[in-house]
Write an enzyme that holds these catalytic residues in place. Structure first.
Site, mmCIF file in Angstrom:
data_model
loop_
_atom_site.group_PDB
_atom_site.id
_atom_site.type_symbol
_atom_site.label_atom_id
_atom_site.label_comp_id
_atom_site.label_asym_id
_atom_site.label_seq_id
_atom_site.Cartn_x
_atom_site.Cartn_y
_atom_site.Cartn_z
ATOM 1 N N GLN A 152 0.623 -1.442 -0.259
ATOM 2 C CA GLN A 152 -0.093 0.263 0.019
ATOM 3 C C GLN A 152 1.085 0.954 -0.189
ATOM 4 O OE1 GLN A 152 -3.551 -0.017 -0.257
ATOM 5 N NE2 GLN A 152 -3.220 2.137 0.029
ATOM 6 N N TRP A 180 -7.188 9.294 -4.905
ATOM 7 C CA TRP A 180 -6.969 7.668 -5.302
ATOM 8 C C TRP A 180 -6.407 6.819 -4.193
ATOM 9 C CZ3 TRP A 180 -10.267 8.280 -9.566
ATOM 10 C CH2 TRP A 180 -10.728 9.373 -9.667
ATOM 11 N N VAL A 181 -5.860 6.725 -3.616
ATOM 12 C CA VAL A 181 -4.939 5.571 -2.847
ATOM 13 C C VAL A 181 -5.060 5.987 -1.310
ATOM 14 C CG1 VAL A 181 -2.466 4.427 -2.951
ATOM 15 C CG2 VAL A 181 -3.773 5.644 -5.262
ATOM 16 N N ALA A 182 -5.765 5.352 -0.894
ATOM 17 C CA ALA A 182 -5.674 5.134 0.565
ATOM 18 C C ALA A 182 -4.257 5.065 1.390
ATOM 19 C CB ALA A 182 -5.994 4.582 1.358
ATOM 20 N N SER A 187 -6.464 1.481 4.075
ATOM 21 C CA SER A 187 -7.809 1.123 2.989
ATOM 22 C C SER A 187 -7.922 -0.746 3.318
ATOM 23 C CB SER A 187 -5.794 0.924 1.768
ATOM 24 O OG SER A 187 -6.163 0.090 0.805
ATOM 25 N N HIS A 189 -7.808 -3.181 0.750
ATOM 26 C CA HIS A 189 -7.021 -3.457 0.466
ATOM 27 C C HIS A 189 -6.020 -4.237 1.518
ATOM 28 C CE1 HIS A 189 -8.324 -3.604 -4.050
ATOM 29 N NE2 HIS A 189 -8.658 -2.009 -3.515
ATOM 30 N N ASP A 196 -10.228 -4.831 -6.645
ATOM 31 C CA ASP A 196 -10.180 -4.057 -7.405
ATOM 32 C C ASP A 196 -10.521 -5.144 -9.134
ATOM 33 O OD1 ASP A 196 -10.300 -1.956 -6.226
ATOM 34 O OD2 ASP A 196 -7.788 -1.725 -6.783
ATOM 35 N N GLU A 234 -15.081 5.370 -7.385
ATOM 36 C CA GLU A 234 -14.171 4.055 -7.598
ATOM 37 C C GLU A 234 -14.931 2.882 -8.222
ATOM 38 O OE1 GLU A 234 -10.957 2.861 -6.286
ATOM 39 O OE2 GLU A 234 -9.911 4.418 -5.176
ATOM 40 N N HIS A 237 -13.703 -1.182 -7.587
ATOM 41 C CA HIS A 237 -13.506 -1.822 -6.667
ATOM 42 C C HIS A 237 -14.201 -2.795 -5.672
ATOM 43 C CE1 HIS A 237 -11.156 -0.688 -2.212
ATOM 44 N NE2 HIS A 237 -12.330 -1.007 -2.535
HETATM 45 ZN ZN LIG Z 1 -9.705 -0.734 -4.389
#
Ligand SMILES: [Zn+2]
Length: 265
Positions: A152, A180-182, A187, A189, A196, A234, A237
């Site tokens: 991440q 856009w990115v945690a 996250s 993820h 995704d 997103e 996701h």
């Molecule tokens: Zn994602």
């Protein structure tokens, strides 16, 4: 004469006996058949209920769940929530809520090499197979599943570098990247229950938005909820919450934050 009379009387008695016995035999036979039908029926019914519970998402895509099936799903959902790992499927991770300390997961690999929490493997594969059957010849691909903290961090740093290359200042690049990115540790993820998904065409996302709930997955970051989720739309996701919760969220148009807020009250 006497002998003949005796014989006739004997015959008469036998006939009478048979006649009086006939209704009893009929009733007995009928009862046995009815009991057999009842036993067979209950066995068959039991078999189909177990099937629903074991395989709650085993329905054809595009079909709406009927009452029987959804009640089966509710039952299996209740069974799950009575175990120790009660609310794993409702764990909230977003920009304000980090991944829980000592969160434990068992990972399993999906086609393409990404890994997910083993508890979402079956519903995920069923959803992807259904998507394939419904619209495309190929299985949609999980391009990102479970991510370690390092992974991440790598994604996050790369995104910041990308914005800096476009001429943003350090601070601006960080702000843009966060859309856009945690931030590492924040996250979904990292708890292995989000994926995704990539398809050959964009149609996949329309199909997922209308059908993922049947498999327990939610369109996690819709365009209309960015203020609540803290994340820009997103379409790729998807996050697992379970069929019961996903269905409720889908029907009421709620995002996860709104749903959790509602059940806490
Ligand atoms: Zn994602």
């Amino acid at each position: 004469m006497n002998e003949r009379n005796d014989k006739q009387y004997e015959r008469y008695r036998r006939l009478r006996k048979r006649k009086t016995n006939r209704p009893i035999i009929l009733i007995l036979t009928f009862s046995i058949i009815m009991i057999a039908i009842a036993i067979l029926g209950s066995l068959l019914l039991k078999g189909s209920e177990e099937h629903v519970i074991l395989n709650p998402t085993d329905t054809q895509p595009g079909l709406t769940l009927d009452d029987d099936i959804s009640s089966g799903i509710e039952e299996s959902g209740k069974q799950q929530s009575s175990t120790d790992d009660t609310e794993w499927n409702l764990t909230l991770v977003n920009k304000w809520n980090p991944i829980p300390d000592n969160y434990e997961i068992n990972l399993v690999e999906v086609p393409g090499g990404e890994k997910v929490d083993e508890r979402i493997y079956e519903p995920l594969m069923e959803m992807l197979e259904a998507a394939k059957k419904e619209n495309w010849d190929q299985l949609p691909k999980v391009v990102s599943g479970y991510r370690t903290q390092e992974k991440q961090q790598k994604f996050y740093d790369e995104k910041i570098a990308e914005y800096k290359q476009q001429g943003y200042s350090e601070n601006e690049a960080v702000e843009q990247a966060k859309q856009w990115v945690a931030v590492p540790g924040y996250s979904e993820h990292q708890i292995g229950i989000a994926v995704d998904i990539n398809g050959a065409t964009y149609d996949l996302y329309f199909w997922l938005q209308e059908n993922s709930y049947k498999y327990g997955f939610i369109f996690r970051y819709p365009a209309g909820k960015t203020d609540v989720t803290g994340t820009a739309e997103e379409v790729w996701h998807y996050r697992y919450v379970g069929v019961e919760v996903a269905t409720e969220m889908y029907e009421q148009g709620l995002c996860l934050e709104e749903y959790l807020d509602r059940i806490e009250k």
